[in-house]
Scaffold this active site. Structure first.
Site, PDB file in Angstrom:
ATOM      1  N   TYR A  56     -46.359  50.386  -6.510  1.00  0.00           N
ATOM      2  CA  TYR A  56     -45.127  50.446  -7.298  1.00  0.00           C
ATOM      3  C   TYR A  56     -44.095  49.458  -6.760  1.00  0.00           C
ATOM      4  O   TYR A  56     -43.573  49.619  -5.652  1.00  0.00           O
ATOM      5  CB  TYR A  56     -44.544  51.869  -7.319  1.00  0.00           C
ATOM      6  CG  TYR A  56     -45.503  52.893  -7.879  1.00  0.00           C
ATOM      7  CD1 TYR A  56     -46.416  52.567  -8.883  1.00  0.00           C
ATOM      8  CD2 TYR A  56     -45.501  54.210  -7.424  1.00  0.00           C
ATOM      9  CE1 TYR A  56     -47.304  53.503  -9.388  1.00  0.00           C
ATOM     10  CE2 TYR A  56     -46.387  55.156  -7.931  1.00  0.00           C
ATOM     11  CZ  TYR A  56     -47.286  54.784  -8.907  1.00  0.00           C
ATOM     12  OH  TYR A  56     -48.159  55.705  -9.407  1.00  0.00           O
ATOM     13  N   HIS A 123     -55.970  55.185  -5.428  1.00  0.00           N
ATOM     14  CA  HIS A 123     -55.159  54.889  -6.622  1.00  0.00           C
ATOM     15  C   HIS A 123     -55.988  54.246  -7.739  1.00  0.00           C
ATOM     16  O   HIS A 123     -56.524  53.169  -7.565  1.00  0.00           O
ATOM     17  CB  HIS A 123     -54.013  53.954  -6.208  1.00  0.00           C
ATOM     18  CG  HIS A 123     -52.918  53.857  -7.214  1.00  0.00           C
ATOM     19  ND1 HIS A 123     -51.714  53.249  -6.936  1.00  0.00           N
ATOM     20  CD2 HIS A 123     -52.813  54.292  -8.504  1.00  0.00           C
ATOM     21  CE1 HIS A 123     -50.933  53.312  -7.999  1.00  0.00           C
ATOM     22  NE2 HIS A 123     -51.585  53.923  -8.964  1.00  0.00           N
TER      23      HIS A 123
HETATM   24  P1  NAD Z   1     -42.803  59.243 -17.176  1.00  0.00           P
HETATM   25  O1  NAD Z   1     -43.464  59.745 -18.404  1.00  0.00           O
HETATM   26  O2  NAD Z   1     -42.424  60.220 -16.139  1.00  0.00           O
HETATM   27  O3  NAD Z   1     -41.559  58.340 -17.619  1.00  0.00           O
HETATM   28  C1  NAD Z   1     -40.708  57.743 -16.682  1.00  0.00           C
HETATM   29  C2  NAD Z   1     -39.578  57.013 -17.411  1.00  0.00           C
HETATM   30  O4  NAD Z   1     -38.778  57.972 -18.094  1.00  0.00           O
HETATM   31  C3  NAD Z   1     -38.628  56.239 -16.510  1.00  0.00           C
HETATM   32  O5  NAD Z   1     -38.199  55.064 -17.174  1.00  0.00           O
HETATM   33  C4  NAD Z   1     -37.437  57.186 -16.348  1.00  0.00           C
HETATM   34  O6  NAD Z   1     -36.231  56.497 -16.102  1.00  0.00           O
HETATM   35  C5  NAD Z   1     -37.405  57.861 -17.700  1.00  0.00           C
HETATM   36  N1  NAD Z   1     -36.822  59.204 -17.657  1.00  0.00           N
HETATM   37  C6  NAD Z   1     -36.985  60.175 -16.726  1.00  0.00           C
HETATM   38  N2  NAD Z   1     -36.279  61.277 -17.054  1.00  0.00           N
HETATM   39  C7  NAD Z   1     -35.662  61.003 -18.225  1.00  0.00           C
HETATM   40  C8  NAD Z   1     -34.795  61.748 -19.065  1.00  0.00           C
HETATM   41  N3  NAD Z   1     -34.438  62.991 -18.778  1.00  0.00           N
HETATM   42  N4  NAD Z   1     -34.338  61.152 -20.201  1.00  0.00           N
HETATM   43  C9  NAD Z   1     -34.711  59.898 -20.520  1.00  0.00           C
HETATM   44  N5  NAD Z   1     -35.521  59.132 -19.763  1.00  0.00           N
HETATM   45  C10 NAD Z   1     -36.001  59.688 -18.620  1.00  0.00           C
HETATM   46  O7  NAD Z   1     -43.821  58.153 -16.555  1.00  0.00           O
HETATM   47  P2  NAD Z   1     -44.181  57.695 -15.060  1.00  0.00           P
HETATM   48  O8  NAD Z   1     -42.961  57.401 -14.269  1.00  0.00           O
HETATM   49  O9  NAD Z   1     -45.207  56.628 -15.208  1.00  0.00           O
HETATM   50  O10 NAD Z   1     -44.935  58.954 -14.432  1.00  0.00           O
HETATM   51  C11 NAD Z   1     -44.335  59.792 -13.483  1.00  0.00           C
HETATM   52  C12 NAD Z   1     -44.833  59.516 -12.072  1.00  0.00           C
HETATM   53  O11 NAD Z   1     -46.208  59.901 -11.955  1.00  0.00           O
HETATM   54  C13 NAD Z   1     -44.802  58.054 -11.632  1.00  0.00           C
HETATM   55  O12 NAD Z   1     -43.506  57.679 -11.213  1.00  0.00           O
HETATM   56  C14 NAD Z   1     -45.818  58.072 -10.513  1.00  0.00           C
HETATM   57  O13 NAD Z   1     -45.237  58.599  -9.341  1.00  0.00           O
HETATM   58  C15 NAD Z   1     -46.877  59.042 -11.057  1.00  0.00           C
HETATM   59  N6  NAD Z   1     -47.968  58.324 -11.775  1.00  0.00           N
HETATM   60  C16 NAD Z   1     -49.115  58.055 -11.098  1.00  0.00           C
HETATM   61  C17 NAD Z   1     -50.124  57.337 -11.718  1.00  0.00           C
HETATM   62  C18 NAD Z   1     -51.384  57.024 -10.947  1.00  0.00           C
HETATM   63  O14 NAD Z   1     -51.525  57.452  -9.813  1.00  0.00           O
HETATM   64  N7  NAD Z   1     -52.312  56.323 -11.494  1.00  0.00           N
HETATM   65  C19 NAD Z   1     -49.979  56.874 -13.022  1.00  0.00           C
HETATM   66  C20 NAD Z   1     -48.802  57.199 -13.706  1.00  0.00           C
HETATM   67  C21 NAD Z   1     -47.806  57.935 -13.072  1.00  0.00           C
END
Ligand code: NAD
Length: 314
Positions: A56, A123
């Site tokens: 990230y 990952h």
């Molecule tokens: P998400 O669906 O959580 O969306 C995140 C986005 O939504 C960001 O732009 C954030 O600013 C916004 N957001 C958060 N709360 C909000 C709200 N209340 N209103 C409006 N916008 C809002 O997607 P993500 O961040 O990809 O997934 C969450 C976490 O899961 C990642 O940060 C990561 O830590 C993990 N993840 C891991 C993998 C992997 O291991 N392959 C893949 C995807 C995500």
């Protein structure tokens, strides 16, 4: 805040977990001081599970999270990853070799300013050779565990069957998948949840907002979903707007109500999102609105996108 047990780890994790990828500017530039406030606020509101990766922001998220957690490390469970470091098109984007992951954890611990993580995850395993992950990467992570640098070992990725296969043959403590259980898609419940329940593997659900499709702002440019899926998400946003409720609240509550996933990771870099997302746990989504959303997404329900090697897709 509510807590659930993560598999057999004994960890009681908050039902909303802190996704730190936005701290690495994965969703656009973020303000560093605001990111620190978001992390502190999350801890104060009872969020105790933090997920990050060297990938990230190509180490930026780990660095920023490490700084934000100074003096607070012992109040949280911290999970990071290894094996993914650059963009898929980069030659060096992935390296699941024992040598690289063994070096990688030391680099992560340095950036995170700690001497152990609670979970070290491989990952996006679909980009690797499954047999290498099972026979080389996971054994290397178990050695890292024996050395006390991680307490538990997990895998992450998008395609569900490869996660189940590797978990079943390689043995893991946790599985994280993303964009597989939310208002647009629920196949995690069919493919992973029964396996995890039977084996006592901790299940982690990420991306409740479908990586921002389910938000007023909409998907970032790099979002891999099809136009049809993005448009269907846009309709869900409109349905919620018409009812005067926040789509993010509805989307997050839907995920958190799914008890088979111990925690739902939502990406955050702003204090107001942290506050809103914790408050969303208390809302009741009108059942007729959920029915309307279900009907509206039906044509694209459970549609995903290819990720990783062709043989690892499902
Ligand atoms: P998400 O669906 O959580 O969306 C995140 C986005 O939504 C960001 O732009 C954030 O600013 C916004 N957001 C958060 N709360 C909000 C709200 N209340 N209103 C409006 N916008 C809002 O997607 P993500 O961040 O990809 O997934 C969450 C976490 O899961 C990642 O940060 C990561 O830590 C993990 N993840 C891991 C993998 C992997 O291991 N392959 C893949 C995807 C995500």
């Amino acid at each position: 805040m509510k807590y659930r047990t993560l598999g057999k780890t004994g960890m009681e994790v908050s039902v909303v977990g802190y996704g730190a990828s936005p701290l690495g500017n994965e969703f656009g530039e973020t303000d560093v001081a605001e990111g620190v406030r978001a992390v502190h606020c999350a801890i104060d509101l009872g969020i105790n599970y933090f997920d990050v990766s060297p990938y990230y922001g190509r180490t930026l998220a780990e660095e920023r999270l490490g700084r934000a957690l100074e003096g607070r490390r012992d109040r949280v469970y911290l999970a990071t990853k290894c094996g993914r470091y650059g963009a898929p098109e980069d030659e060096g984007g992935f390296d699941f070799s024992p040598q690289r992951v063994t070096k990688s954890i030391d680099e992560s611990l340095d950036r995170l300013k700690t001497d152990y993580v609670d979970i070290l995850q491989v990952h996006d395993i679909e980009f690797g050779d499954r047999e290498q992950i099972i026979n080389e990467t996971l054994p290397a992570l178990r050695k890292i565990q024996e050395a006390g640098k991680c307490r538990f070992v997990g895998i992450t990725g998008l395609p569900l069957k490869v996660l189940r296969d590797v978990a079943s043959r390689g043995g893991v403590d946790t599985i994280l998948s993303y964009c597989r259980y939310n208002l647009m898609i629920t196949d995690m419940a069919d493919v992973l949840a029964p396996f995890c329940r039977e084996r006592g593997v901790g299940l982690i659900n990420a991306s409740p907002l479908h990586m921002r499709i389910l938000s007023e702002k909409g998907a970032p440019d790099w979002h891999p979903a099809s136009q049809e899926v993005k448009q269907a998400g846009g309709k869900v946003v409109q349905l919620c707007e018409k009812r005067g409720v926040s789509v993010a609240d509805v989307a997050l509550k839907f995920c958190v109500d799914y008890a088979y996933a111990a925690t739902t990771l939502v990406g955050m870099s702003k204090q107001r999102h942290v506050e809103q997302n914790v408050a969303a746990l208390e809302i009741t989504v009108p059942s007729d609105l959920l029915g309307q959303i279900e009907q509206s997404v039906e044509p694209v329900k459970n549609r995903t996108w290819p990720s990783g090697r062709p043989e690892n897709n499902d």
